[in-house]
Design a protein around this motif. Sequence first.
Motif, mmCIF file in Angstrom:
data_model
loop_
_atom_site.group_PDB
_atom_site.id
_atom_site.type_symbol
_atom_site.label_atom_id
_atom_site.label_comp_id
_atom_site.label_asym_id
_atom_site.label_seq_id
_atom_site.Cartn_x
_atom_site.Cartn_y
_atom_site.Cartn_z
ATOM 1 N N UNK A 134 0.807 -1.217 0.000
ATOM 2 C CA UNK A 134 0.000 0.000 0.000
ATOM 3 C C UNK A 134 0.843 1.272 0.000
ATOM 4 N N UNK A 135 2.104 1.166 0.307
ATOM 5 C CA UNK A 135 2.968 2.348 0.280
ATOM 6 C C UNK A 135 3.174 2.888 -1.117
ATOM 7 N N UNK A 136 2.924 2.069 -2.117
ATOM 8 C CA UNK A 136 3.066 2.531 -3.495
ATOM 9 C C UNK A 136 2.066 3.639 -3.812
ATOM 10 N N UNK A 137 0.958 3.650 -3.100
ATOM 11 C CA UNK A 137 -0.056 4.683 -3.306
ATOM 12 C C UNK A 137 0.461 6.040 -2.831
ATOM 13 N N UNK A 138 1.304 6.031 -1.806
ATOM 14 C CA UNK A 138 1.758 7.291 -1.214
ATOM 15 C C UNK A 138 2.943 7.908 -1.949
ATOM 16 N N UNK A 139 3.556 7.164 -2.856
ATOM 17 C CA UNK A 139 4.739 7.699 -3.545
ATOM 18 C C UNK A 139 4.347 8.759 -4.555
ATOM 19 N N UNK A 140 5.097 9.827 -4.569
ATOM 20 C CA UNK A 140 4.853 10.910 -5.519
ATOM 21 C C UNK A 140 5.847 10.744 -6.661
ATOM 22 N N UNK A 141 5.387 10.959 -7.875
ATOM 23 C CA UNK A 141 6.272 10.860 -9.038
ATOM 24 C C UNK A 141 6.017 9.573 -9.796
ATOM 25 N N UNK A 142 6.788 9.415 -10.857
ATOM 26 C CA UNK A 142 6.631 8.226 -11.685
ATOM 27 C C UNK A 142 7.956 7.495 -11.766
ATOM 28 N N UNK A 149 12.011 4.045 -2.990
ATOM 29 C CA UNK A 149 11.319 2.932 -2.339
ATOM 30 C C UNK A 149 11.841 2.720 -0.915
ATOM 31 N N UNK A 150 13.148 2.739 -0.758
ATOM 32 C CA UNK A 150 13.725 2.564 0.577
ATOM 33 C C UNK A 150 13.352 3.700 1.514
ATOM 34 N N UNK A 151 13.338 4.913 0.990
ATOM 35 C CA UNK A 151 12.941 6.055 1.820
ATOM 36 C C UNK A 151 11.488 5.921 2.259
ATOM 37 N N UNK A 152 10.630 5.465 1.355
ATOM 38 C CA UNK A 152 9.216 5.267 1.697
ATOM 39 C C UNK A 152 9.075 4.190 2.769
ATOM 40 N N UNK A 153 9.782 3.072 2.618
ATOM 41 C CA UNK A 153 9.697 1.991 3.596
ATOM 42 C C UNK A 153 10.223 2.422 4.960
ATOM 43 N N UNK A 154 11.373 3.076 4.975
ATOM 44 C CA UNK A 154 11.953 3.499 6.248
ATOM 45 C C UNK A 154 11.089 4.543 6.940
ATOM 46 N N UNK A 155 10.547 5.483 6.184
ATOM 47 C CA UNK A 155 9.698 6.495 6.813
ATOM 48 C C UNK A 155 8.403 5.876 7.343
ATOM 49 N N UNK A 156 7.843 4.922 6.621
ATOM 50 C CA UNK A 156 6.618 4.262 7.081
ATOM 51 C C UNK A 156 6.888 3.437 8.335
ATOM 52 N N UNK A 157 7.948 2.638 8.316
ATOM 53 C CA UNK A 157 8.251 1.799 9.469
ATOM 54 C C UNK A 157 8.643 2.630 10.681
ATOM 55 N N UNK A 158 9.297 3.764 10.457
ATOM 56 C CA UNK A 158 9.655 4.642 11.567
ATOM 57 C C UNK A 158 8.418 5.317 12.150
#
Length: 183
Positions: A134-142, A149-158
């Motif tokens: 579901x984090x793919x929905x929150x990513x901005x850009x194409x 991807x790693x930044x999204x995962x780390x920010x979500x898990x944090x």
Amino acid sequence: MSQSPQSTGDGHGPWWESDISTVSDRAGADVPTAPEATVVDLTTRRRPEPAPPAPLVAPSGGVTGRGTFLLMLAGSALGCLIGFVLSGVTVMPALAGYGLIAGAVLGALICSPRLGWFPVAFPPLALFTVAVIFGQVTLVGTGFSVTRELAMLLSTLTAQAPAQLASVVAVALILAIRRRRRR
């Protein structure tokens, strides 16, 4: 003796008038025929039944490890989807953490005693799976970027660390209480 391409092997007629089906009728007493038990009728043969899926309930009572993990995953995913509807899709919502806690408590209450302490490791894995999906929905850009991807995962898990900690502690407490009651 030349045969036309439309005739059968014996040259007596077209292929659709072949007498292959009547070979057993023409077999005299000197040509043995196969007994009925060895004849396979391919027109009425049944396909083998597929194997049933593995059950989510353990033979010793309670839910299997896979079922426990799926409960935690479903709780977090449901909370995430509700949070997306209520607050938008720019960040992973806090409801994902609350759903993780609810799913973890439910999973710990009904998991099989044979799992021991194993379900304690499930909440962070469930949240990681939800963040990947579901984090793919929150990513901005194409486009795909490993760094993004790693930044999204780390920010979500944090951001969801308190929920992960609370769910791990809740699962551990429930399993400890269940273990004491069995003794």
